[in-house]
Design an enzyme around this catalytic site. Structure first.
Site, PDB file in Angstrom:
ATOM      1  N   SER A 158       6.678 -43.711 -88.679  1.00 31.21           N
ATOM      2  CA  SER A 158       5.923 -42.559 -89.181  1.00 31.21           C
ATOM      3  C   SER A 158       4.644 -42.353 -88.377  1.00 31.21           C
ATOM      4  O   SER A 158       4.044 -41.269 -88.435  1.00 31.21           O
ATOM      5  CB  SER A 158       5.577 -42.762 -90.656  1.00 31.21           C
ATOM      6  N   ASP A 298       6.039 -52.734 -94.910  1.00 34.43           N
ATOM      7  CA  ASP A 298       5.009 -53.775 -94.801  1.00 34.43           C
ATOM      8  C   ASP A 298       5.074 -54.793 -95.941  1.00 34.43           C
ATOM      9  O   ASP A 298       4.465 -55.862 -95.851  1.00 34.43           O
ATOM     10  CB  ASP A 298       3.621 -53.141 -94.751  1.00 34.43           C
TER      11      ASP A 298
END
Length: 414
Positions: A158, A298
């Site tokens: 992204s 993450d």
């Protein structure tokens, strides 16, 4: 090395400022003509890389006093030809489109940065006749960015999409970003758009297309950086494994995608309460679940530890992009948790953990990856013997005081 003995987590912790929001606020402030005051800033290595790169590009000057950063933006001075991005993928990918001013500019990286996929911009910029030259430690670009329609796969980082979002509003005509495949990490794209909106920049979703009007201008804006859910996840999981914690400084309605850690913990059985003074997480009996991490990559390292703490089979999937982070995080977590006693299997884009509720402990390697190091520290909460982490200070990349924070909650760190 750091030796972390098994312990129970108790107490309260003010969560450090969001790294994701900080990157975005710095860039928007640098592009706004005038002064913006950013409060509750913390200069980890990655955030310092972005601030210094913006300065070196001639876009701004900044002053850091305590946790207040004043950005003097919109300068448009002659910048340096070489820009050091440290090990920060966000710095590199966010700033490349802004550097397309017709002059050659070289972005230098360290560690694994230039080994991570960077080819997306080369493909995107074909229509602009932008020259891209890549070496082992740098990328040199030369050309200009034009308004228009840009096709990009939705399953790339992204950060490439956000990079285009920063630059396109400054061009003369309208543009569109067409995401041609399933969109991954969409919360990070929307976080970029929400911070841009604070600085006067607007864009709009139309299906899988982001419409961006041209001739927009960034306006100065003062803001306080909210707490970091990606960082809070380590302490939330530690509490769910071994005690309780009150996490302070987090916004309940945050646009950060990693806020999802709270829903995951609730689904698995942990106690999670939203209180006036923070978010309270407490240990309870945990049950295994399957987790699609395409939007929350993450979180994978600490979710892998969580899988070891349950009794039963837990699957973490749609995680293939984790192979191209600061380390190959799928392999790193599988390998290191196995060394600590986990029954874990690594697949192409997933991890399957047969949890037993505990780990043996032992020595493990951070793979020079800040999130691997922090996840291994959390693993100590369910270990029978201490966990010894090699190359532990890689946490400076995002959280220089992580071990002090862990110790303040009862962690035993030597």
């Amino acid at each position: 090395m750091k030796k972390i003995a098994p312990s129970n987590i108790h107490g309260s912790l003010k969560i450090i400022p969001s790294k994701s929001v900080s990157h975005r606020a710095l860039i928007c402030a640098a592009l706004a003509k005038g002064d913006s005051v950013l409060k509750n800033m913390a200069f980890s290595e990655d955030i310092a890389a972005t601030a210094n790169a913006l300065r070196d590009m001639g876009l701004c000057e900044y002053e850091l006093t305590g946790d207040v950063c004043t950005v003097h933006g919109g300068l448009r001075r002659e910048g340096k030809q070489e820009i050091d991005c440290g090990e920060s993928g966000s710095t590199l990918r966010f700033l490349v489109p802004l550097a397309l001013d017709g002059k050659p500019r070289t972005f230098v990286g360290h560690g694994r940065l230039m080994k991570r996929p960077q080819g997306a911009y080369g493909r995107i910029f074909i229509r602009n006749r932008v020259e891209v030259e890549k070496t082992e430690n740098s990328i040199t670009i030369c050309g200009t960015l034009d308004s228009g329609e840009y096709a990009m796969p939705g399953d790339i980082s992204s950060q490439f999409v956000s990079g285009m979002l920063y630059a396109l509003p400054l061009l003369i005509n309208d543009s569109g970003i067409h995401l041609t495949t399933k969109i991954e990490s969409k919360p990070y794209i929307d976080l970029t758009r929400s911070v841009q909106k604070l600085f006067g920049i607007r864009s709009h979703w139309r299906g899988h297309i982001i419409d961006v009007s041209g001739r927009q201008g960034y306006r100065p804006h003062d803001m306080t950086i909210e707490g970091d859910y990606s960082h809070a996840a380590f302490f939330a999981v530690a509490a769910a494994l071994s005690g309780e914690v009150l996490l302070q400084g987090l916004e309940e309605d945050s646009d950060q995608g990693d806020r999802e850690i709270l829903g995951i913990l609730q689904c698995m059985g942990a106690d999670v309460e939203f209180r006036e003074d923070g978010i309270f997480v407490r240990k309870n009996v945990l049950r295994p679940v399957e987790i699609d991490v395409s939007q929350i990559p993450d979180l994978v390292p600490v979710l892998a530890v969580l899988g070891c703490a349950v009794k039963g089979k837990m699957r973490i999937y749609n995680a293939g992009r984790l192979r191209y982070k600061e380390s190959d995080r799928l392999h790193a977590m599988a390998h290191e948790l196995e060394k600590l006693g986990a029954d874990i299997t690594e697949y192409e884009d997933s991890l399957v953990i047969n949890g037993t509720g505990a780990l043996d402990g032992g020595e493990a390697d951070s793979h020079f990856d800040h999130r691997i190091a922090m996840a291994l520290a959390v693993a100590s909460c369910i270990a029978r013997e201490p966990v010894v982490i090699r190359d532990p200070m890689v946490v400076r990349k995002s959280a220089p005081n992580f071990y002090e924070e862990f110790a303040s909650l009862g962690g035993i760190v030597e």
